[in-house]
Write a protein that holds these residues in place. Structure first.
Motif, PDB file in Angstrom:
ATOM      1  N   GLY A  50     -12.194 -25.574  27.485  1.00 18.53           N
ATOM      2  CA  GLY A  50     -13.558 -25.591  27.983  1.00 18.53           C
ATOM      3  C   GLY A  50     -14.496 -26.249  26.982  1.00 18.53           C
ATOM      4  N   LEU A  51     -13.956 -26.619  25.835  1.00 18.36           N
ATOM      5  CA  LEU A  51     -14.750 -27.292  24.807  1.00 18.36           C
ATOM      6  C   LEU A  51     -14.881 -28.757  25.169  1.00 18.36           C
ATOM      7  CD1 LEU A  51     -16.139 -26.952  22.033  1.00 18.36           C
ATOM      8  CD2 LEU A  51     -13.959 -27.581  20.994  1.00 18.36           C
ATOM      9  N   CYS A  52     -16.068 -29.264  25.093  1.00 16.05           N
ATOM     10  CA  CYS A  52     -16.308 -30.630  25.552  1.00 16.05           C
ATOM     11  C   CYS A  52     -17.050 -31.420  24.477  1.00 16.05           C
ATOM     12  CB  CYS A  52     -17.100 -30.565  26.852  1.00 16.05           C
ATOM     13  SG  CYS A  52     -16.868 -31.978  27.907  1.00 16.05           S
ATOM     14  N   ASN A  53     -16.299 -31.827  23.450  1.00 18.04           N
ATOM     15  CA  ASN A  53     -16.870 -32.697  22.415  1.00 18.04           C
ATOM     16  C   ASN A  53     -15.787 -33.644  21.903  1.00 18.04           C
ATOM     17  OD1 ASN A  53     -15.438 -31.535  20.170  1.00 18.04           O
ATOM     18  ND2 ASN A  53     -16.896 -29.856  20.147  1.00 18.04           N
ATOM     19  N   VAL A  71     -11.899 -27.314  31.865  1.00 17.07           N
ATOM     20  CA  VAL A  71     -12.065 -26.248  32.855  1.00 17.07           C
ATOM     21  C   VAL A  71     -13.549 -25.929  33.044  1.00 17.07           C
ATOM     22  CG1 VAL A  71      -9.788 -25.263  32.413  1.00 17.07           C
ATOM     23  CG2 VAL A  71     -11.744 -24.452  31.094  1.00 17.07           C
ATOM     24  N   ARG A  72     -13.807 -25.085  34.026  1.00 22.67           N
ATOM     25  CA  ARG A  72     -15.163 -24.604  34.331  1.00 22.67           C
ATOM     26  C   ARG A  72     -16.139 -25.738  34.657  1.00 22.67           C
ATOM     27  NH1 ARG A  72     -13.952 -21.907  29.552  1.00 22.67           N
ATOM     28  NH2 ARG A  72     -15.681 -22.888  28.464  1.00 22.67           N
ATOM     29  N   GLY A  73     -15.621 -26.841  35.186  1.00 21.91           N
ATOM     30  CA  GLY A  73     -16.484 -27.946  35.585  1.00 21.91           C
ATOM     31  C   GLY A  73     -17.086 -28.737  34.437  1.00 21.91           C
ATOM     32  N   LYS A  74     -16.578 -28.535  33.237  1.00 21.46           N
ATOM     33  CA  LYS A  74     -17.094 -29.277  32.080  1.00 21.46           C
ATOM     34  C   LYS A  74     -16.796 -30.760  32.253  1.00 21.46           C
ATOM     35  CE  LYS A  74     -18.434 -25.736  29.621  1.00 21.46           C
ATOM     36  NZ  LYS A  74     -18.641 -25.517  28.226  1.00 21.46           N
ATOM     37  N   MET A  75     -17.765 -31.587  31.874  1.00 20.16           N
ATOM     38  CA  MET A  75     -17.612 -33.029  32.005  1.00 20.16           C
ATOM     39  C   MET A  75     -17.919 -33.708  30.679  1.00 20.16           C
ATOM     40  SD  MET A  75     -16.622 -33.581  34.991  1.00 20.16           S
ATOM     41  CE  MET A  75     -17.058 -34.693  36.259  1.00 20.16           C
ATOM     42  N   PRO A  76     -16.976 -34.497  30.169  1.00 18.30           N
ATOM     43  CA  PRO A  76     -17.211 -35.204  28.913  1.00 18.30           C
ATOM     44  C   PRO A  76     -18.253 -36.310  29.093  1.00 18.30           C
ATOM     45  CG  PRO A  76     -15.145 -35.901  29.881  1.00 18.30           C
ATOM     46  CD  PRO A  76     -15.667 -34.779  30.731  1.00 18.30           C
ATOM     47  N   ASP A  77     -18.926 -36.623  27.998  1.00 15.91           N
ATOM     48  CA  ASP A  77     -19.898 -37.708  28.065  1.00 15.91           C
ATOM     49  C   ASP A  77     -19.183 -39.054  27.902  1.00 15.91           C
ATOM     50  OD1 ASP A  77     -19.362 -38.028  25.338  1.00 15.91           O
ATOM     51  OD2 ASP A  77     -21.234 -37.112  24.701  1.00 15.91           O
TER      52      ASP A  77
END
Length: 114
Positions: A50-53, A71-77
């Motif tokens: 769920g980490l997005c970096n 997960v959880r709908g996280k979206m990377p930049d």
């Protein structure tokens, strides 16, 4: 299991790497702390987080992980997408929580790699 099959059972979307969807994977690892991934991730091909970096992609590269599932709908930049493209690491995103994602993949034959 092929990445394409994971994408289907998780109702996930490809963010990058659909052309690599026929890669076979056998083991997965899930964590939000990259120090845990570095310390405990054995012979994994897939990281669920769920980490997005950008550190997630760099950690995956160090461990030869070929696919990251957010997960959880996280979206990377766009920065993370470019980094993944440069490293040929498939990125998927699912709305499921981490526990559910792991359960679905386990139920479909994948095992933990730690």
């Amino acid at each position: 299991m092929k990445i394409r099959e994971m994408q289907k059972v998780l109702d996930a979307q490809f963010l990058y790497g659909e052309e690599l969807a026929d890669l076979d994977v056998e083991f997965v690892f899930s964590a939000d702390m990259m120090s845990d991934v570095l310390a405990y991730c054995g012979q994994c091909s897939v990281l669920i987080t769920g980490l997005c970096n950008p550190q997630v992609v760099r950690t995956a590269e160090m461990l030869d992980i070929c696919c990251i599932i957010f997960v959880r709908g996280k979206m990377p930049d766009e920065n993370m997408l470019a980094l993944a493209r440069g490293k040929s690491i498939v990125l998927l995103a699912t709305e499921h929580f981490m526990f559910t994602t792991c359960g679905i993949l386990y139920e479909n034959g994948l095992r933990g790699g730690a």
